[in-house]
Design a protein around this motif. Sequence first.
Motif, PDB file in Angstrom:
ATOM      1  N   CYS A 292      -3.346   1.509  17.722  1.00  0.00           N
ATOM      2  CA  CYS A 292      -2.225   0.630  18.035  1.00  0.00           C
ATOM      3  C   CYS A 292      -1.314   1.763  18.896  1.00  0.00           C
ATOM      4  O   CYS A 292      -0.614   2.876  18.141  1.00  0.00           O
ATOM      5  CB  CYS A 292      -1.211  -0.036  16.940  1.00  0.00           C
ATOM      6  SG  CYS A 292       0.182  -0.521  17.745  1.00  0.00           S
TER       7      CYS A 292
ATOM      8  N   ASN B   5       1.733   1.475  19.682  1.00  0.00           N
ATOM      9  CA  ASN B   5       3.225   1.561  19.192  1.00  0.00           C
ATOM     10  C   ASN B   5       3.235   1.983  17.485  1.00  0.00           C
ATOM     11  O   ASN B   5       4.218   2.691  17.200  1.00  0.00           O
ATOM     12  CB  ASN B   5       3.620   0.034  19.050  1.00  0.00           C
ATOM     13  CG  ASN B   5       5.016  -0.193  18.747  1.00  0.00           C
ATOM     14  OD1 ASN B   5       5.946   0.556  19.433  1.00  0.00           O
ATOM     15  ND2 ASN B   5       5.425  -1.032  17.866  1.00  0.00           N
ATOM     16  N   CYS B   6       2.422   1.717  16.608  1.00  0.00           N
ATOM     17  CA  CYS B   6       2.665   2.082  15.332  1.00  0.00           C
ATOM     18  C   CYS B   6       1.415   2.733  14.873  1.00  0.00           C
ATOM     19  O   CYS B   6       1.368   3.127  13.634  1.00  0.00           O
ATOM     20  CB  CYS B   6       2.661   0.787  14.443  1.00  0.00           C
ATOM     21  SG  CYS B   6       1.266  -0.435  14.277  1.00  0.00           S
TER      22      CYS B   6
ATOM     23  N   CYS C  98      -1.658  -5.867  18.140  1.00  0.00           N
ATOM     24  CA  CYS C  98      -1.573  -5.359  16.879  1.00  0.00           C
ATOM     25  C   CYS C  98      -1.341  -6.266  15.856  1.00  0.00           C
ATOM     26  O   CYS C  98      -0.099  -6.719  15.799  1.00  0.00           O
ATOM     27  CB  CYS C  98      -0.748  -4.084  16.969  1.00  0.00           C
ATOM     28  SG  CYS C  98      -0.496  -3.284  15.469  1.00  0.00           S
TER      29      CYS C  98
ATOM     30  N   CYS D 264       2.141  -4.546  13.559  1.00  0.00           N
ATOM     31  CA  CYS D 264       3.459  -4.514  14.118  1.00  0.00           C
ATOM     32  C   CYS D 264       3.962  -5.521  15.262  1.00  0.00           C
ATOM     33  O   CYS D 264       4.735  -5.626  15.793  1.00  0.00           O
ATOM     34  CB  CYS D 264       3.737  -3.302  14.816  1.00  0.00           C
ATOM     35  SG  CYS D 264       2.890  -2.616  16.174  1.00  0.00           S
TER      36      CYS D 264
ATOM     37  N   PHE E 206       2.682  -5.860  18.288  1.00  0.00           N
ATOM     38  CA  PHE E 206       2.698  -5.298  19.575  1.00  0.00           C
ATOM     39  C   PHE E 206       1.599  -6.021  20.407  1.00  0.00           C
ATOM     40  O   PHE E 206       0.364  -5.959  19.944  1.00  0.00           O
ATOM     41  CB  PHE E 206       2.489  -3.609  19.457  1.00  0.00           C
ATOM     42  CG  PHE E 206       2.190  -2.953  21.041  1.00  0.00           C
ATOM     43  CD1 PHE E 206       3.275  -2.628  21.757  1.00  0.00           C
ATOM     44  CD2 PHE E 206       0.854  -2.613  21.512  1.00  0.00           C
ATOM     45  CE1 PHE E 206       3.059  -2.083  22.956  1.00  0.00           C
ATOM     46  CE2 PHE E 206       0.762  -2.459  22.595  1.00  0.00           C
ATOM     47  CZ  PHE E 206       2.073  -1.896  23.564  1.00  0.00           C
TER      48      PHE E 206
HETATM   49 ZN   LIG Z   1       1.227  -1.721  15.907  1.00  0.00          ZN
END
Ligand SMILES: [Zn+2]
Length: 170
Positions: A7, A9-10, A25, A28, A30
Motif C-alpha cells: 500500500c 500509504n501504509c 488497502c 488503512c 486507502f
Molecule cells: Zn494502507
Amino acid sequence: MSFFTYCPNCKSTHFTFENNFRFQCHACDFVYYHNIAAAVAVIFTFEDSVLFTIRNVDPDKGKLDLPGGFIDPKETAEEAACREIKEELGITVAPNDLKYITTSPNDYLYKNVPYRTMDIFYECPLVSKTVSVTAKDEIQDLIWINRKQIDLEKIAFTSIRKVIESYYIY
Ligand SMILES: [Zn+2]
C-alpha cells in the motif's frame, strides 16, 4: 497480479486491486483508482496515403504507430495533438486543422505498469508528403502507405488497428 507490492500509504500488503483498476488497502482504507488515461493520435493523409510512424521504443518497437501521445493535465485533446505533432514532426498544426474521427480504447504496458487508455483520433490532410522526424528517440522513421496496401498486422496497437480498418482501408 498487481503492479503495487505494498500500500503506498501504509506499506501494508493486505490490499485488493481488482482488474488493476480499484486499489483498496484493507489496513488503512486507502483507495486509489487507476483510471483510464486519455491520449490522442493524428492520422495525416495525402491523396490516397496515410502517414505512419515507426516506433523506436517499447512497447512494440519497430511496429507502425501514429503521431500523438498522452494528454497532459489541463490540456484539451486538440492542444495535446498539436503539441505532440510539433514535438515529434516539427510541424505546426492548428486545432482547427484537426477533424475528429472517433475514439478507441487501448492497453499500453509501459515498464510493467498496465495503462488503459482512451485514444482520441483526428485526421489532418497535408498538402505534401514532405514531413520528417524531430523526436528521433521515440520515432525511427516515417512511412506513407497507400490505403490499399496497409498491413494491419504491422500496426502496434489494437485501437489504431481498429480505426484504420474501419475508416481508412478500402
Ligand atoms: Zn494502507
